[in-house]
Design a protein around this motif. Sequence first.
Motif, PDB file in Angstrom:
ATOM      1  N   SER A 122       0.833  -1.200   0.000  1.00 42.40           N
ATOM      2  CA  SER A 122       0.000   0.000   0.000  1.00 42.40           C
ATOM      3  C   SER A 122       0.869   1.252   0.000  1.00 42.40           C
ATOM      4  O   SER A 122       1.606   1.510   0.942  1.00 42.40           O
ATOM      5  CB  SER A 122      -0.909   0.006   1.239  1.00 42.40           C
ATOM      6  OG  SER A 122      -1.453   1.298   1.442  1.00 42.40           O
ATOM      7  N   SER A 125       0.070   3.613   2.837  1.00 45.43           N
ATOM      8  CA  SER A 125       0.626   3.194   4.126  1.00 45.43           C
ATOM      9  C   SER A 125       2.120   3.511   4.212  1.00 45.43           C
ATOM     10  O   SER A 125       2.609   3.943   5.264  1.00 45.43           O
ATOM     11  CB  SER A 125       0.392   1.696   4.346  1.00 45.43           C
ATOM     12  OG  SER A 125      -0.987   1.406   4.340  1.00 45.43           O
ATOM     13  N   GLY A 161      -4.263   3.748   7.039  1.00 47.19           N
ATOM     14  CA  GLY A 161      -4.161   2.317   6.765  1.00 47.19           C
ATOM     15  C   GLY A 161      -5.512   1.619   6.864  1.00 47.19           C
ATOM     16  O   GLY A 161      -5.886   0.824   5.987  1.00 47.19           O
ATOM     17  N   VAL A 175      -1.351  -3.226   3.665  1.00 50.00           N
ATOM     18  CA  VAL A 175      -1.153  -2.139   4.627  1.00 50.00           C
ATOM     19  C   VAL A 175       0.005  -2.452   5.561  1.00 50.00           C
ATOM     20  O   VAL A 175       0.858  -1.592   5.819  1.00 50.00           O
ATOM     21  CB  VAL A 175      -2.456  -1.880   5.427  1.00 50.00           C
ATOM     22  CG1 VAL A 175      -2.210  -0.900   6.570  1.00 50.00           C
ATOM     23  CG2 VAL A 175      -3.541  -1.360   4.497  1.00 50.00           C
ATOM     24  N   TYR A 179       3.373  -0.310   5.990  1.00 52.93           N
ATOM     25  CA  TYR A 179       3.873   0.219   7.267  1.00 52.93           C
ATOM     26  C   TYR A 179       5.338  -0.176   7.467  1.00 52.93           C
ATOM     27  O   TYR A 179       6.160   0.629   7.912  1.00 52.93           O
ATOM     28  CB  TYR A 179       3.043  -0.314   8.427  1.00 52.93           C
ATOM     29  CG  TYR A 179       1.691   0.351   8.606  1.00 52.93           C
ATOM     30  CD1 TYR A 179       1.407   1.585   8.047  1.00 52.93           C
ATOM     31  CD2 TYR A 179       0.693  -0.249   9.374  1.00 52.93           C
ATOM     32  CE1 TYR A 179       0.170   2.192   8.234  1.00 52.93           C
ATOM     33  CE2 TYR A 179      -0.538   0.349   9.567  1.00 52.93           C
ATOM     34  CZ  TYR A 179      -0.798   1.570   8.990  1.00 52.93           C
ATOM     35  OH  TYR A 179      -2.012   2.180   9.181  1.00 52.93           O
TER      36      TYR A 179
END
Length: 199
Positions: A122, A125, A161, A175, A179
């Motif tokens: 993502s 993210s 997220g 996500v 991160y």
Amino acid sequence: MIRKYKEIWIPIFCFIVITILLLINQILPIDLWIYEKISILIKEPLTQILKIFTLFGEPKTIAILSFVWIIYLQRKNKKEIKPFLLLLIISIIFIILLKTIFGRERPDILRLIPIDGYSFPSGHSIISVAFYGYLATYLVERKIQKKIIFPLCFILIIGIGFSRIYLGVHYFSDVLAGYSLGALAMGITNLLRRKDTIL
């Protein structure tokens, strides 16, 4: 040595684990189970609230905020401009390169906003952790609005997220991978700053 570089190897380890699970087709059931639980929450006005959250991770929003931040740094701390730009460049490289390599299709479920491109990892993210994480760290270290900035940035990162899963444009694993890579981008930037190499 391990403790010294934990800001690098921990996010790398997390990303590798997620990637392996993705490649051996073991993570999709988890993704679908989590979406099933989140989809129960879909209703107004939550949908509109999360659409606002997702806007804070959009490229245009980050570009505008980055421009404003660079102007601030130009006046307050010029030497911080290079690390900040490097952080953004690393994040963008991660987004473009890895989405192309993995080519994972986006969820084919209830999609609440129109979107193109690949799903893993993502991008929202990645950039949310990199940008808002950097912003929080920078300001908190200088004791600038500590009680407001850190919780606000944390809420934005989590909210962005969550919004990507809720809106049906990303899987949970996308996500998490994002991160991890956002944290890695921060770790690489901080390492180079400490090493005083190109920064």
